[in-house]
Each structure stands twice: as structure tokens, then as C-alpha cells.
Design an enzyme around this catalytic site. Structure first.
Site, PDB file in Angstrom:
ATOM      1  N   ASP A 102       1.344  -0.948   0.119  1.00 18.65           N
ATOM      2  CA  ASP A 102       0.642   0.110   0.051  1.00 18.65           C
ATOM      3  C   ASP A 102       1.216   1.590   0.323  1.00 18.65           C
ATOM      4  O   ASP A 102       2.262   1.035  -0.031  1.00 18.65           O
ATOM      5  CB  ASP A 102      -0.941   0.032   1.157  1.00 18.65           C
ATOM      6  N   SER A 103       0.236   2.576  -0.131  1.00 18.78           N
ATOM      7  CA  SER A 103       1.115   3.720   0.319  1.00 18.78           C
ATOM      8  C   SER A 103       1.570   3.796   1.210  1.00 18.78           C
ATOM      9  O   SER A 103       2.656   5.237   1.343  1.00 18.78           O
ATOM     10  CB  SER A 103       0.430   4.864  -0.904  1.00 18.78           C
ATOM     11  N   CYS A 109      -4.381  -1.898  -1.144  1.00 20.85           N
ATOM     12  CA  CYS A 109      -4.958  -0.789  -1.458  1.00 20.85           C
ATOM     13  C   CYS A 109      -5.992   0.315  -2.415  1.00 20.85           C
ATOM     14  O   CYS A 109      -6.433  -0.246  -3.787  1.00 20.85           O
ATOM     15  CB  CYS A 109      -3.506   0.240  -2.165  1.00 20.85           C
ATOM     16  N   GLU A 117      -0.999   9.588   8.119  1.00 17.54           N
ATOM     17  CA  GLU A 117      -0.063   8.747   7.846  1.00 17.54           C
ATOM     18  C   GLU A 117       0.615   9.589   9.324  1.00 17.54           C
ATOM     19  O   GLU A 117       1.512   9.493   9.656  1.00 17.54           O
ATOM     20  CB  GLU A 117       0.810   9.138   7.141  1.00 17.54           C
ATOM     21  N   CYS A 151     -10.613   2.983   1.400  1.00 17.80           N
ATOM     22  CA  CYS A 151      -9.352   3.389   1.672  1.00 17.80           C
ATOM     23  C   CYS A 151      -8.798   2.487   2.518  1.00 17.80           C
ATOM     24  O   CYS A 151      -9.462   2.774   4.397  1.00 17.80           O
ATOM     25  CB  CYS A 151      -9.629   4.534   1.641  1.00 17.80           C
ATOM     26  N   HIS A 167      -6.660   3.144   4.647  1.00 19.15           N
ATOM     27  CA  HIS A 167      -6.244   3.720   5.658  1.00 19.15           C
ATOM     28  C   HIS A 167      -7.370   4.284   7.108  1.00 19.15           C
ATOM     29  O   HIS A 167      -7.024   4.660   7.605  1.00 19.15           O
ATOM     30  CB  HIS A 167      -6.155   5.037   5.136  1.00 19.15           C
TER      31      HIS A 167
END
Ligand code: DGL
Length: 271
Positions: free
Chosen positions: A20-21, A84, A165, A197, A199
Site C-alpha cells: 500500500d502507499s 489499496c 500518516e 480506502c 487507511h
């Protein structure tokens, strides 16, 4: 040999490579470890290129192919999980084309479970701008929502990934952003929100608080873990599986530990 099955039958504990990012895909790793406790998992957080959700599909595809190359050629992956929604939307077709023999599992917003869960017929969808703009999301909605009378409240949430993040979920600015996205859902009687998402489950508590009314939050980690178990076969856990984490840029190590429930050494790699 059937393409969707694992290619290396001698490998008793298959190497499951997940990316994932940033922190988001670790919510998926958590579900994979619950379902396949003996699995060997390699996770790559592409924080040097985060957030993906505000990049073009071409850029996201390029990052995803490079990560897949690293996993397949350097780490000998047995399976790839695109943890993701954004990268799945932009790159899953290219990944499958490049690696036709590798089992690849992607992530899609949980519209289907939301349709089963809603009582009011009003469903919120929170996702990145790139996911909501993608053809894949539109096709999913067209396929599933024609059969049932529902109203979707789709909200792209630019900036939310960065705040997660940065560990700023409870900061007043983040609360204000959430209020802006969620208040129309609250007023309309939304009872189910798709966290489109990976996240966003990290901010689940803040989302519930801002909604004020009880709401069902739909995440997809468990469904991905189930799919993986089907592809790889349920693995008997002879010993707890090992988790190794790579990051292409800075990452909040305390947040990693909170999400996966243990301290893990993080290897920095340049990409
Ligand atoms: N976690 C990713 C997703 O599920 C997106 C994160 C990002 O925008 O970088 O879409």
C-alpha cells in the site's frame, strides 16, 4: 497448472507480499494474520510516493509495477495482495497482465456488504479521489446498485490519508474535515459507511464520533483474507508467521506497532 493456484507447492508457508502507499494496508495484514496465522508476510509501505489517491492512474500503475517486480524478482513472492483500493483501481489489470501466473488479490470498496447491512437504504462511501474517479468503482456501483433501491453518498476525502500518516487523526483540523464530509450523511440518515480506502479503518473511532449516531463501518480486510485462504488453501499454523516490513520513505513506527500489535523492524529501501 491452474493459474489461480499457488505455484510453489514445496513452499509450506507461502510468502504473501502485500503493499500500500503507507500504513493503510496494515489493516489488511491484521486480517490476513488472523485468518492465516502461520503465513509469512512481507509488507511494503510506499511512503515515498504517498498519497496515491491524489496521483494520476499512470503514476500509480508505475509505482505498483515496480513494487510487484521487487516482490516477484527479489523476494520470490508466492502471492501478491494489493492492499489499496486506489492501486487496485489503477493497476490491477496491468499487474495481472505482467504476472499471469501469480495469485493476485486486490481491494475494492465493500459496496456489496454495505447493501446487505443497510436498513435505511442510505450508504456513505468514503474513498480517495482516484478511487472514486476510476472506471472500476463506477462499474462496481453499476453492477451492484441497479438491483436495490439505495442512495449512495460518495465523498472523496483528499488529505485524510496524509493526516492519518502524520498521526493527526484527533487534531481539530482533521475533525473539521470529517465533519464536512460526514454531516450530509448524518442529516440524510446514512446508517452504513463503506471505508473505501484501507487507511480509513485507522480513523474509525473518529468517524464514529463525528457521525454521532450509530453507524456500521464496512472494511474489506476480512474479505481479502478469506479470498487469500481460498487461493492458498487454509494453512495449518505450526508456528506464528513472520512479518517483515519495508518502507520507501519515513513511516510512523509507533503507529505500525499499534496496528499490527507487535514491534516489527522496518527496512528502508530506495525505490
Ligand atoms: N490506502 C489506499 C487505498 O486504499 C490509499 C492511500 C493513498 O491515497 O495513498 O486507497
Amino acid at each position: 497448472m491452474k493459474k489461480s493456484k499457488i505455484q510453489n507447492p514445496k513452499s509450506k508457508t507461502p510468502k504473501i507480499c502485500v503493499f500500500d502507499s503507507g500504513l493503510g494496508g496494515l489493516t489488511v495484514v491484521r486480517s490476513i494474520r488472523e485468518r492465516l496465522p502461520g503465513a509469512e508476510i512481507l509488507y511494503l509501505a510506499d511512503t515515498a510516493h504517498a498519497p496515491y489517491g491524489e496521483k494520476t492512474h499512470d503514476e500509480i500503475r508505475r509505482y505498483s509495477l515496480e513494487i510487484a517486480r521487487f516482490f516477484v524478482e527479489e523476494q520470490k513472492a508466492d502471492a501478491l495482495v494489493v492492499a489499496c483500493n486506489t492501486a487496485t483501481s489503477a493497476a490491477i489489470a496491468a499487474l495481472r497482465e505482467h504476472y499471469p501466473d501469480l495469485p493476485i488479490v486486490g481491494t475494492e470498496p465493500g459496496i456489496k456488504p454495505a447493501l446487505s447491512a443497510t436498513q435505511t437504504g442510505k450508504i456513505g462511501v468514503m474513498a480517495t479521489p482516484a478511487t472514486l474517479a476510476g472506471e472500476k468503482y463506477q462499474a462496481l456501483v453499476d453492477r451492484l446498485c441497479g438491483m436495490q433501491e439505495v442512495e449512495l453518498f460518495e465523498r472523496a476525502c483528499p488529505g485524510l490519508v496524509e493526516r492519518i500518516e502524520a498521526g493527526e487523526i484527533d487534531a481539530p483540523e482533521t475533525r473539521a474535515m470529517l465533519e464536512g464530509w460526514l454531516s450530509p450523511m448524518r442529516s440524510a440518515g446514512v446508517d452504513t459507511i463503506v471505508l473505501g480506502c484501507t487507511h480509513y479503518p485507522i480513523a474509525a473511532e473518529a468517524i464514529r464520533q463525528v457521525m454521532e449516531v450509530p453507524v456500521r463501518l464496512i472494511e474489506t480486510g476480512e474479505a481479502i483474507a478469506r479470498r487469500l485462504a481460498t487461493l492458498l488453501g487454509e494453512q495449518p499454523a505450526e508456528a506464528p508467521g513472520h512479518l517483515r516490513i519495508f518502507a520507501t520513505g519515513p513511516i510512523d513506527e509507533a503507529a505500525v506497532e499499534r496496528i499490527v500489535g507487535e514491534k516489527v523492524v522496518i527496512d528502508r529501501i530506495d525505490r
